[in-house]
Write a protein that holds these residues in place. Structure first.
Motif, PDB file in Angstrom:
ATOM      1  N   ASN A  22       0.828  -1.211   0.000  1.00 38.94           N
ATOM      2  CA  ASN A  22       0.000   0.000   0.000  1.00 38.94           C
ATOM      3  C   ASN A  22       0.860   1.258   0.000  1.00 38.94           C
ATOM      4  O   ASN A  22       0.534   2.247  -0.664  1.00 38.94           O
ATOM      5  N   GLU A  23       1.971   1.201   0.755  1.00 42.09           N
ATOM      6  CA  GLU A  23       2.860   2.356   0.829  1.00 42.09           C
ATOM      7  C   GLU A  23       3.518   2.623  -0.521  1.00 42.09           C
ATOM      8  O   GLU A  23       3.602   3.775  -0.981  1.00 42.09           O
ATOM      9  N   GLY A  24       3.963   1.546  -1.182  1.00 40.08           N
ATOM     10  CA  GLY A  24       4.578   1.691  -2.500  1.00 40.08           C
ATOM     11  C   GLY A  24       3.615   2.257  -3.521  1.00 40.08           C
ATOM     12  O   GLY A  24       3.966   3.144  -4.314  1.00 40.08           O
ATOM     13  N   THR A  25       2.381   1.756  -3.509  1.00 38.45           N
ATOM     14  CA  THR A  25       1.356   2.259  -4.426  1.00 38.45           C
ATOM     15  C   THR A  25       1.045   3.723  -4.154  1.00 38.45           C
ATOM     16  O   THR A  25       0.857   4.525  -5.082  1.00 38.45           O
ATOM     17  N   ALA A  26       1.024   4.098  -2.860  1.00 37.51           N
ATOM     18  CA  ALA A  26       0.751   5.496  -2.483  1.00 37.51           C
ATOM     19  C   ALA A  26       1.861   6.414  -3.002  1.00 37.51           C
ATOM     20  O   ALA A  26       1.596   7.516  -3.489  1.00 37.51           O
ATOM     21  N   HIS A  27       3.108   5.959  -2.885  1.00 37.01           N
ATOM     22  CA  HIS A  27       4.230   6.763  -3.398  1.00 37.01           C
ATOM     23  C   HIS A  27       4.124   6.948  -4.919  1.00 37.01           C
ATOM     24  O   HIS A  27       4.366   8.038  -5.448  1.00 37.01           O
ATOM     25  N   ALA A  28       3.757   5.864  -5.605  1.00 43.18           N
ATOM     26  CA  ALA A  28       3.606   5.941  -7.064  1.00 43.18           C
ATOM     27  C   ALA A  28       2.486   6.909  -7.444  1.00 43.18           C
ATOM     28  O   ALA A  28       2.643   7.741  -8.349  1.00 43.18           O
ATOM     29  N   ASP A  29       1.367   6.821  -6.739  1.00 46.89           N
ATOM     30  CA  ASP A  29       0.238   7.708  -7.027  1.00 46.89           C
ATOM     31  C   ASP A  29       0.612   9.167  -6.764  1.00 46.89           C
ATOM     32  O   ASP A  29       0.243  10.069  -7.537  1.00 46.89           O
ATOM     33  N   GLU A  30       1.341   9.395  -5.667  1.00 49.24           N
ATOM     34  CA  GLU A  30       1.763  10.768  -5.351  1.00 49.24           C
ATOM     35  C   GLU A  30       2.702  11.298  -6.427  1.00 49.24           C
ATOM     36  O   GLU A  30       2.611  12.473  -6.828  1.00 49.24           O
ATOM     37  N   ALA A  31       3.603  10.443  -6.912  1.00 51.57           N
ATOM     38  CA  ALA A  31       4.539  10.852  -7.968  1.00 51.57           C
ATOM     39  C   ALA A  31       3.780  11.284  -9.214  1.00 51.57           C
ATOM     40  O   ALA A  31       4.053  12.335  -9.801  1.00 51.57           O
ATOM     41  N   LEU A  32       2.807  10.489  -9.631  1.00 53.04           N
ATOM     42  CA  LEU A  32       2.023  10.812 -10.830  1.00 53.04           C
ATOM     43  C   LEU A  32       1.232  12.108 -10.636  1.00 53.04           C
ATOM     44  O   LEU A  32       1.144  12.939 -11.541  1.00 53.04           O
ATOM     45  N   THR A  33       0.684  12.286  -9.432  1.00 48.78           N
ATOM     46  CA  THR A  33      -0.093  13.503  -9.136  1.00 48.78           C
ATOM     47  C   THR A  33       0.796  14.743  -9.207  1.00 48.78           C
ATOM     48  O   THR A  33       0.417  15.760  -9.804  1.00 48.78           O
ATOM     49  N   ILE A  34       1.972  14.667  -8.603  1.00 42.35           N
ATOM     50  CA  ILE A  34       2.863  15.841  -8.562  1.00 42.35           C
ATOM     51  C   ILE A  34       3.383  16.171  -9.955  1.00 42.35           C
ATOM     52  O   ILE A  34       3.548  17.342 -10.318  1.00 42.35           O
ATOM     53  N   LEU A  35       3.604  15.148 -10.782  1.00 44.03           N
ATOM     54  CA  LEU A  35       4.089  15.382 -12.146  1.00 44.03           C
ATOM     55  C   LEU A  35       2.994  16.014 -13.017  1.00 44.03           C
ATOM     56  O   LEU A  35       3.274  16.883 -13.853  1.00 44.03           O
ATOM     57  N   ARG A  36       1.756  15.587 -12.815  1.00 47.16           N
ATOM     58  CA  ARG A  36       0.644  16.211 -13.556  1.00 47.16           C
ATOM     59  C   ARG A  36       0.458  17.665 -13.131  1.00 47.16           C
ATOM     60  O   ARG A  36       0.181  18.536 -13.952  1.00 47.16           O
ATOM     61  N   ARG A  37       0.614  17.910 -11.825  1.00 49.58           N
ATOM     62  CA  ARG A  37       0.542  19.290 -11.335  1.00 49.58           C
ATOM     63  C   ARG A  37       1.635  20.135 -11.962  1.00 49.58           C
ATOM     64  O   ARG A  37       1.428  21.299 -12.315  1.00 49.58           O
ATOM     65  N   MET A  38       2.818  19.563 -12.080  1.00 49.18           N
ATOM     66  CA  MET A  38       3.944  20.276 -12.692  1.00 49.18           C
ATOM     67  C   MET A  38       3.607  20.670 -14.128  1.00 49.18           C
ATOM     68  O   MET A  38       3.884  21.796 -14.557  1.00 49.18           O
ATOM     69  N   GLU A  39       3.010  19.744 -14.873  1.00 48.84           N
ATOM     70  CA  GLU A  39       2.656  20.031 -16.272  1.00 48.84           C
ATOM     71  C   GLU A  39       1.693  21.217 -16.370  1.00 48.84           C
ATOM     72  O   GLU A  39       1.806  22.044 -17.280  1.00 48.84           O
ATOM     73  N   LYS A  40       0.755  21.304 -15.427  1.00 45.68           N
ATOM     74  CA  LYS A  40      -0.219  22.400 -15.461  1.00 45.68           C
ATOM     75  C   LYS A  40       0.402  23.708 -14.980  1.00 45.68           C
ATOM     76  O   LYS A  40       0.206  24.758 -15.595  1.00 45.68           O
ATOM     77  N   ARG A  41       1.162  23.638 -13.894  1.00 47.94           N
ATOM     78  CA  ARG A  41       1.723  24.857 -13.286  1.00 47.94           C
ATOM     79  C   ARG A  41       2.765  25.523 -14.185  1.00 47.94           C
ATOM     80  O   ARG A  41       2.894  26.746 -14.207  1.00 47.94           O
ATOM     81  N   PHE A  42       3.520  24.705 -14.904  1.00 46.36           N
ATOM     82  CA  PHE A  42       4.602  25.235 -15.742  1.00 46.36           C
ATOM     83  C   PHE A  42       4.342  24.905 -17.216  1.00 46.36           C
ATOM     84  O   PHE A  42       5.256  24.555 -17.958  1.00 46.36           O
ATOM     85  N   ALA A  43       3.078  25.028 -17.616  1.00 43.75           N
ATOM     86  CA  ALA A  43       2.643  24.571 -18.943  1.00 43.75           C
ATOM     87  C   ALA A  43       3.428  25.207 -20.087  1.00 43.75           C
ATOM     88  O   ALA A  43       3.653  24.574 -21.117  1.00 43.75           O
ATOM     89  N   GLY A  44       3.845  26.450 -19.933  1.00 43.55           N
ATOM     90  CA  GLY A  44       4.533  27.125 -21.032  1.00 43.55           C
ATOM     91  C   GLY A  44       6.023  26.849 -21.103  1.00 43.55           C
ATOM     92  O   GLY A  44       6.713  27.347 -22.008  1.00 43.55           O
TER      93      GLY A  44
END
Length: 546
Positions: free
Chosen positions: A332-354
């Motif tokens: 569960n901990e490993g899956t949570a880390h993976a999910d957090e990684a994907l979430t933060i990377l998607r946020r990065m794409e939106k925040r720094f879109a240009g």
């Protein structure tokens, strides 16, 4: 010494320009009236951080009175941080933090950027006259020096400091500290050190001990610097600059683990310092301490929300460290880390879109996250979504490194090695990058496996040095099961096998095993640190086999 008269104070206040920053209009009006009663005339007020920074960008301000808590968004610390970073405040300008909040966390965070003072609400005329009047008097007395420092005319500033010392004994401490800093700036470490030593011979002042430690580091006297700064941190645990310098000294000594521990303590004392969290994250990552690195990167990203230091690299690094943590961990901990990684990377794409290459960098790491969770279809889909941008000849070097790491995780070892060899040729004049390429070629595995292989390598070396050759062979082989192409490990094993051969009646099988190890390194780039050792052992083996 006589107190300044009311007229003198009014004259001092009247010559300067003021900016009041507070989200409550009543407080802005109140401060304007108090300043007018003190003799001030040029007074501007704004309600938020962006207006404050914009005003300072186009207008000279002598005194900023800024509330710490400005509601949603940037606070007073963020304003001070941005003004200092953009050099919108001259050295002669005064920045006072105004607040009803006196928590240690707030004070420590704001102190990182050195406000000239604090004012605690409620504020009346007598308090403002006394506190600000003293600062203005000092400002005026030292104005010529600060003007030359703003102009980066350091030799003239040094001369003015020396001229002012006899006539302004009241500001001797400021003058001595500034003089030492100026000598350091121009590279005159001997004069800077003499000032600190002279001050310390009369009085134990923490800034002088800090300055002494800084100069010892500059002179590469890391042992004495570390000892000096350790004592300073012990006696003054809230002196945050001492932690930073001590960590630097420990790193220079080749003690990165101890440096990391010092920064962890500093982060506990002052949790709002983004740049220190970033330094801690980088250091923990290089130490392969991914839980600490992830925590520090997470804090860096969080603190960056309203900071001038916000950067897409922080998001990317957090995603990378969480990817490392989640790799091969289906709990569960490993899956949570993976999910957090994907979430933060998607946020990065939106925040720094240009930002250029932002989607490319994000999807490369997302692919690796999916691969680490054994979701190979999703991993390939992530790469397919940026297929048009996956050209190693056009990609930034760091993106190429990340791409190679992902290719290794996808089982495309030949592609990864080819990419890294091409990158090494392309960036042959970049030693730090070459070292990263070398490390990835040696250890194309997750951080847990790296730690295991490194531990086995140390055990093998100890066994060899103790003369336990068979144990050394077994231990190096176990390490090579994890990282088969590791140059240093293969060459270590070759040396042990050669030693065994010399102690036996000529067991040719041992030399054949040496050959196999060296064959693994047939494509080792010339830039690799182990290349000369490889050539030397290859020649030695040829001699032993002839």
């Amino acid at each position: 010494m006589t107190e300044p008269t009311s007229n003198a104070i009014g004259a001092n206040f009247g010559k300067l320009s003021y900016l009041v920053v507070d989200d409550f209009e009543n407080f802005r009006l109140s401060m304007r009236q108090i300043l007018r009663n003190c003799g001030a005339d040029k007074i501007e007020s704004v309600a938020n951080a962006s207006a404050a920074v914009q005003y300072c960008a186009y207008n000279h301000v002598d005194v900023v009175l800024c509330d710490y808590n400005l509601g949603e968004g940037k606070n007073g610390q963020h304003i001070l941080e941005e003004l200092r970073h953009k050099k919108l405040l001259k050295r002669s300008s005064l920045f006072l933090m105004v607040t009803a909040e006196t928590s240690k966390e707030m004070v420590m965070g704001a102190r990182e950027y050195q406000p000239d003072g604090y004012l605690t609400k409620p504020i009346n005329r007598a308090m403002l006259e006394k506190r600000l009047g003293g600062l203005i008097a000092q400002r005026n007395a030292l104005l010529p020096i600060n003007r030359e420092i703003d102009r980066e005319n350091f030799p003239e500033a040094i001369s003015l400091c020396l001229q002012t010392l006899p006539s302004q004994p009241r500001y001797k401490t400021w003058l001595m500290k500034t003089l030492a800093d100026l000598y350091y700036q121009v590279g005159d470490f001997s004069h800077a050190l003499k000032i600190h030593d002279d001050v310390l011979s009369q009085r134990d002042l923490s800034w002088a001990r800090l300055g002494r430690g800084k100069i010892l580091i500059a002179n590469q006297n890391y042992d004495e610097a570390a000892a000096t700064l350790k004592a300073l941190v012990s006696q003054h645990p809230d002196y945050m600059e001492a932690y930073d310098l001590l960590a630097e000294a420990l790193e220079k000594q080749g003690r990165p683990t101890q440096a990391q521990q010092i920064l962890e303590k500093a982060a506990e004392h002052s949790p709002n310092a983004l740049l220190r969290h970033r330094h801690l994250a980088v250091l923990a990552s290089s130490n392969q301490d991914m839980p600490t690195a992830s925590k520090a990167w997470r804090q860096t990203v969080s603190l960056g929300t309203y900071s001038i230091h916000d950067n897409s690299e922080h998001y990317l690094a957090l995603g990378q460290s969480l990817s490392d943590l989640s790799e091969g961990d289906s709990s569960n901990e490993g899956t949570a880390h993976a999910d957090e990684a994907l979430t933060i990377l998607r946020r990065m794409e939106k925040r720094f879109a240009g930002q250029e290459n932002i989607k490319l960098r994000s999807r490369i790491v997302q692919s690796r996250v999916h691969a680490g969770q054994d979701r190979m279809n999703e991993a390939q889909n992530a790469l397919d979504s940026v297929a048009d941008e996956l050209d190693p000849d056009l990609m930034p070097p760091e993106a190429c490194l990340d791409y190679a790491k992902t290719l290794f995780r996808l089982g495309r070892e030949a592609d990864a090695k080819g990419l890294l060899n091409a990158l090494a040729l392309r960036c042959s004049d970049n030693p730090p990058l070459l070292q990263k390429i070398e490390s990835l070629l040696d250890e194309p595995v997750g951080f847990r496996q790296k730690l295991q292989a490194r531990s086995l390598n140390r055990e093998g070396i100890k066994a060899f040095e103790a003369g336990n050759l068979e144990e050394a062979v077994t231990t190096f082989n176990r390490a090579l099961d994890i990282v088969p192409s590791h140059a240093s490990l293969n060459l270590n094993l070759v040396q042990v096998l050669m030693k065994q051969y010399q102690g036996t009646a000529g067991d040719r099988e041992l030399l054949k095993r040496c050959e196999k190890c060296l064959e693994k390194l047939a494509d080792l780039p010339e830039q690799h640190r182990q290349h000369r050792r490889l050539i030397s052992l290859r020649k030695k083996l040829e001699g032993m086999m002839s």
